[in-house]
Scaffold this motif. Structure first.
Motif, PDB file in Angstrom:
ATOM      1  N   SER A  72      29.851  -3.369  18.292  1.00 36.84           N
ATOM      2  CA  SER A  72      31.078  -3.709  18.567  1.00 36.84           C
ATOM      3  C   SER A  72      31.305  -5.243  18.420  1.00 36.84           C
ATOM      4  O   SER A  72      30.216  -5.873  18.144  1.00 36.84           O
TER       5      SER A  72
ATOM      6  N   SER B  62      45.395  -8.472  16.916  1.00 42.65           N
ATOM      7  CA  SER B  62      46.049  -7.803  16.136  1.00 42.65           C
ATOM      8  C   SER B  62      46.795  -8.139  14.783  1.00 42.65           C
ATOM      9  O   SER B  62      47.248  -7.469  14.136  1.00 42.65           O
TER      10      SER B  62
ATOM     11  N   GLY C 180      45.174  -0.359  12.578  1.00 41.36           N
ATOM     12  CA  GLY C 180      44.181   0.496  12.679  1.00 41.36           C
ATOM     13  C   GLY C 180      44.378   1.736  11.818  1.00 41.36           C
ATOM     14  O   GLY C 180      43.779   2.495  11.820  1.00 41.36           O
TER      15      GLY C 180
ATOM     16  N   SER D 223      36.933   1.574  13.612  1.00 40.24           N
ATOM     17  CA  SER D 223      37.846   1.442  14.360  1.00 40.24           C
ATOM     18  C   SER D 223      38.224   0.255  15.258  1.00 40.24           C
ATOM     19  O   SER D 223      37.305  -0.423  15.171  1.00 40.24           O
ATOM     20  N   ARG D 224      39.388   0.307  16.025  1.00 35.88           N
ATOM     21  CA  ARG D 224      39.651  -0.989  16.534  1.00 35.88           C
ATOM     22  C   ARG D 224      40.581  -0.365  17.753  1.00 35.88           C
ATOM     23  O   ARG D 224      41.211   0.522  17.644  1.00 35.88           O
ATOM     24  N   ASP D 225      40.384  -1.201  18.882  1.00 33.38           N
ATOM     25  CA  ASP D 225      41.306  -1.257  20.156  1.00 33.38           C
ATOM     26  C   ASP D 225      41.798  -2.351  20.160  1.00 33.38           C
ATOM     27  O   ASP D 225      41.459  -3.492  20.790  1.00 33.38           O
ATOM     28  N   ASN D 226      43.308  -2.547  19.688  1.00 28.87           N
ATOM     29  CA  ASN D 226      44.003  -3.779  19.778  1.00 28.87           C
ATOM     30  C   ASN D 226      44.118  -4.329  21.417  1.00 28.87           C
ATOM     31  O   ASN D 226      44.142  -5.345  21.639  1.00 28.87           O
TER      32      ASN D 226
ATOM     33  N   LYS E 277      42.157  -3.854  23.556  1.00 32.68           N
ATOM     34  CA  LYS E 277      40.885  -4.493  24.205  1.00 32.68           C
ATOM     35  C   LYS E 277      40.185  -5.727  23.133  1.00 32.68           C
ATOM     36  O   LYS E 277      39.284  -6.208  23.633  1.00 32.68           O
TER      37      LYS E 277
ATOM     38  N   THR F 104      38.804  -5.531  20.442  1.00 26.78           N
ATOM     39  CA  THR F 104      37.538  -5.137  19.967  1.00 26.78           C
ATOM     40  C   THR F 104      37.565  -4.110  18.667  1.00 26.78           C
ATOM     41  O   THR F 104      38.494  -3.236  18.467  1.00 26.78           O
TER      42      THR F 104
ATOM     43  N   TYR G 156      35.163  -1.762  16.298  1.00 24.38           N
ATOM     44  CA  TYR G 156      34.029  -0.938  16.392  1.00 24.38           C
ATOM     45  C   TYR G 156      33.443  -0.417  15.050  1.00 24.38           C
ATOM     46  O   TYR G 156      34.287  -0.316  14.099  1.00 24.38           O
TER      47      TYR G 156
END
Length: 123
Positions: free
Chosen positions: A21, A30, A55, A71-74, A76, A78, A80
């Protein structure tokens, strides 16, 4: 500016899995395309994977295709890196990086770097 903190490394047997992470803070996450790079002892830093701001688009080094997933979680802030079917040659310090440009495999395009997280794969 954006600050990046890499976590998730460790010692794992060949064939195992890890998820790295990269937590971002500061400027809007983002706004940056992101990448993962790695550096093994005595070797130069090499590209692993990259992902676009949204992403929706990814890029992989040939050596990791089919085993690594970026991958990414904008929401959060974060990034990965899922690493499966680990091999001893994957042993390295893994770094996340951010660029205000489009995703890239060239480390010179990246302005911000995490501190790195050690991945060690035993045979």
């Amino acid at each position: 500016q954006v600050q990046l903190v890499d976590t998730g490394g460790g010692l794992v047997q060949a064939g195992g899995s890890l998820r790295l992470s990269c937590a971002a803070s500061g400027h809007t996450f983002s706004s940056y395309a992101m990448g993962w790079f790695r550096q093994a002892p005595g070797k130069e830093r090499e590209f692993v994977a990259a992902i676009s701001r949204s992403g929706s688009s990814t890029l992989y080094a040939d050596s990791v295709k089919g085993r690594f997933t970026i991958s990414r979680d904008n929401a959060k802030n974060t990034l990965y890196l899922q690493i499966d079917s680990l091999k001893p040659e994957d042993t390295a310090v893994y770094y996340c990086a951010a660029t205000a440009r489009v995703k890239s495999s060239d480390s010179r395009d990246y302005n911000y770097w995490g501190q790195g997280t050690q991945v060690t794969v035993s045979s």
